[in-house]
Design a protein around this motif. Structure first.
Motif, PDB file in Angstrom:
ATOM      1  N   ASN A   1       0.827  -1.214   0.000  1.00  0.00           N
ATOM      2  CA  ASN A   1       0.000   0.000   0.000  1.00  0.00           C
ATOM      3  C   ASN A   1       0.861   1.264   0.000  1.00  0.00           C
ATOM      4  O   ASN A   1       0.372   2.359   0.209  1.00  0.00           O
ATOM      5  CB  ASN A   1      -0.984   0.020   1.170  1.00  0.00           C
ATOM      6  CG  ASN A   1      -0.319  -0.128   2.516  1.00  0.00           C
ATOM      7  OD1 ASN A   1       0.878   0.029   2.669  1.00  0.00           O
ATOM      8  ND2 ASN A   1      -1.123  -0.447   3.517  1.00  0.00           N
ATOM      9  N   GLY A   2       2.136   1.086  -0.220  1.00  0.00           N
ATOM     10  CA  GLY A   2       3.079   2.191  -0.250  1.00  0.00           C
ATOM     11  C   GLY A   2       4.493   1.675  -0.165  1.00  0.00           C
ATOM     12  O   GLY A   2       4.729   0.485  -0.375  1.00  0.00           O
ATOM     13  N   ARG A   3       5.403   2.576   0.140  1.00  0.00           N
ATOM     14  CA  ARG A   3       6.805   2.203   0.267  1.00  0.00           C
ATOM     15  C   ARG A   3       7.347   2.742   1.575  1.00  0.00           C
ATOM     16  O   ARG A   3       6.858   3.742   2.095  1.00  0.00           O
ATOM     17  CB  ARG A   3       7.637   2.779  -0.889  1.00  0.00           C
ATOM     18  CG  ARG A   3       7.269   2.293  -2.284  1.00  0.00           C
ATOM     19  CD  ARG A   3       7.407   0.781  -2.488  1.00  0.00           C
ATOM     20  NE  ARG A   3       8.603   0.221  -1.918  1.00  0.00           N
ATOM     21  CZ  ARG A   3       9.750   0.064  -2.560  1.00  0.00           C
ATOM     22  NH1 ARG A   3       9.878   0.420  -3.812  1.00  0.00           N
ATOM     23  NH2 ARG A   3      10.797  -0.446  -1.942  1.00  0.00           N
ATOM     24  N   VAL A   4       8.352   2.070   2.099  1.00  0.00           N
ATOM     25  CA  VAL A   4       9.021   2.489   3.337  1.00  0.00           C
ATOM     26  C   VAL A   4      10.472   2.799   2.974  1.00  0.00           C
ATOM     27  O   VAL A   4      11.105   2.040   2.239  1.00  0.00           O
ATOM     28  CB  VAL A   4       8.941   1.376   4.407  1.00  0.00           C
ATOM     29  CG1 VAL A   4       9.702   1.777   5.657  1.00  0.00           C
ATOM     30  CG2 VAL A   4       7.489   1.056   4.729  1.00  0.00           C
ATOM     31  N   PHE A   5      10.976   3.906   3.481  1.00  0.00           N
ATOM     32  CA  PHE A   5      12.350   4.298   3.191  1.00  0.00           C
ATOM     33  C   PHE A   5      13.100   4.583   4.490  1.00  0.00           C
ATOM     34  O   PHE A   5      12.489   4.785   5.539  1.00  0.00           O
ATOM     35  CB  PHE A   5      12.390   5.514   2.254  1.00  0.00           C
ATOM     36  CG  PHE A   5      11.765   6.754   2.828  1.00  0.00           C
ATOM     37  CD1 PHE A   5      12.520   7.662   3.553  1.00  0.00           C
ATOM     38  CD2 PHE A   5      10.418   7.014   2.635  1.00  0.00           C
ATOM     39  CE1 PHE A   5      11.937   8.806   4.071  1.00  0.00           C
ATOM     40  CE2 PHE A   5       9.827   8.159   3.145  1.00  0.00           C
ATOM     41  CZ  PHE A   5      10.593   9.054   3.874  1.00  0.00           C
ATOM     42  N   CYS A   6      14.437   4.603   4.410  1.00  0.00           N
ATOM     43  CA  CYS A   6      15.241   4.858   5.605  1.00  0.00           C
ATOM     44  C   CYS A   6      16.047   6.145   5.517  1.00  0.00           C
ATOM     45  O   CYS A   6      16.536   6.628   6.537  1.00  0.00           O
ATOM     46  CB  CYS A   6      16.151   3.677   5.913  1.00  0.00           C
ATOM     47  SG  CYS A   6      17.367   3.340   4.645  1.00  0.00           S
ATOM     48  N   ASP A   7      16.197   6.697   4.321  1.00  0.00           N
ATOM     49  CA  ASP A   7      16.950   7.943   4.178  1.00  0.00           C
ATOM     50  C   ASP A   7      16.523   8.668   2.908  1.00  0.00           C
ATOM     51  O   ASP A   7      15.721   8.157   2.121  1.00  0.00           O
ATOM     52  CB  ASP A   7      18.465   7.687   4.185  1.00  0.00           C
ATOM     53  CG  ASP A   7      18.930   6.750   3.081  1.00  0.00           C
ATOM     54  OD1 ASP A   7      18.309   6.723   1.991  1.00  0.00           O
ATOM     55  OD2 ASP A   7      19.919   6.037   3.304  1.00  0.00           O
ATOM     56  N   GLY A   8      17.080   9.855   2.713  1.00  0.00           N
ATOM     57  CA  GLY A   8      16.699  10.680   1.574  1.00  0.00           C
ATOM     58  C   GLY A   8      17.036  10.067   0.230  1.00  0.00           C
ATOM     59  O   GLY A   8      16.300  10.242  -0.746  1.00  0.00           O
ATOM     60  N   VAL A   9      18.129   9.349   0.164  1.00  0.00           N
ATOM     61  CA  VAL A   9      18.528   8.704  -1.092  1.00  0.00           C
ATOM     62  C   VAL A   9      17.494   7.653  -1.483  1.00  0.00           C
ATOM     63  O   VAL A   9      17.053   7.588  -2.639  1.00  0.00           O
ATOM     64  CB  VAL A   9      19.945   8.086  -0.970  1.00  0.00           C
ATOM     65  CG1 VAL A   9      20.280   7.259  -2.195  1.00  0.00           C
ATOM     66  CG2 VAL A   9      20.983   9.176  -0.750  1.00  0.00           C
ATOM     67  N   GLU A  10      17.092   6.839  -0.517  1.00  0.00           N
ATOM     68  CA  GLU A  10      16.093   5.803  -0.803  1.00  0.00           C
ATOM     69  C   GLU A  10      14.746   6.430  -1.170  1.00  0.00           C
ATOM     70  O   GLU A  10      14.084   5.980  -2.103  1.00  0.00           O
ATOM     71  CB  GLU A  10      15.944   4.867   0.402  1.00  0.00           C
ATOM     72  CG  GLU A  10      15.107   3.644   0.101  1.00  0.00           C
ATOM     73  CD  GLU A  10      15.086   2.635   1.235  1.00  0.00           C
ATOM     74  OE1 GLU A  10      14.665   1.500   0.976  1.00  0.00           O
ATOM     75  OE2 GLU A  10      15.495   2.962   2.369  1.00  0.00           O
TER      76      GLU A  10
END
Length: 117
Positions: free
Chosen positions: A59-68
């Motif tokens: 249902n979306g995406r999870v990221f850990c930093d600005g690059v991702e």
């Protein structure tokens, strides 16, 4: 902004971004619930209990930093507005999510208020 305009405004979005993090590791971002209520997929920064709400790649995406995050935004929006297959799949999955009332009735109501009718 009138309260009645808020869901209309959110509903105009193609994709939401959530930068909420939890200091306790227990609270969920209400803005994501607002976006899901308007069928808007999200990219959200990951933390301990986020997976209770945002299912990465569902249902979306999870990221850990600005690059991702930048990679996710690029990949999700690169065909916009005509080729947004992944976002549309996320929207369909959001439409199929259990709503609050259904979840309450199924999981919590009997524990808190018993079976009183």
């Amino acid at each position: 902004l009138e309260a009645s305009d808020y869901p209309k405004l959110l509903g105009c979005a193609t994709l939401g971004v959530c930068l909420h993090t939890s200091t306790s590791g227990l609270d969920l971002p209400m803005k994501v619930l607002d976006m899901f209520g308007c069928q808007v997929p999200v990219c959200a920064i990951g933390f301990d209990c986020l997976d209770e709400l945002v299912k990465d790649g569902v249902n979306g995406r999870v990221f850990c930093d600005g690059v991702e995050l930048s990679r996710q935004l690029f990949n999700l929006l690169k065909g916009y507005p005509s080729e947004v297959v992944e976002l549309e799949r996320y929207r369909q999955n959001i439409r199929g999510m259990t709503r609050w009332r259904e979840n309450w009735d199924e999981c919590a109501r009997h524990l808190i208020v018993g079976n009183w009718e």
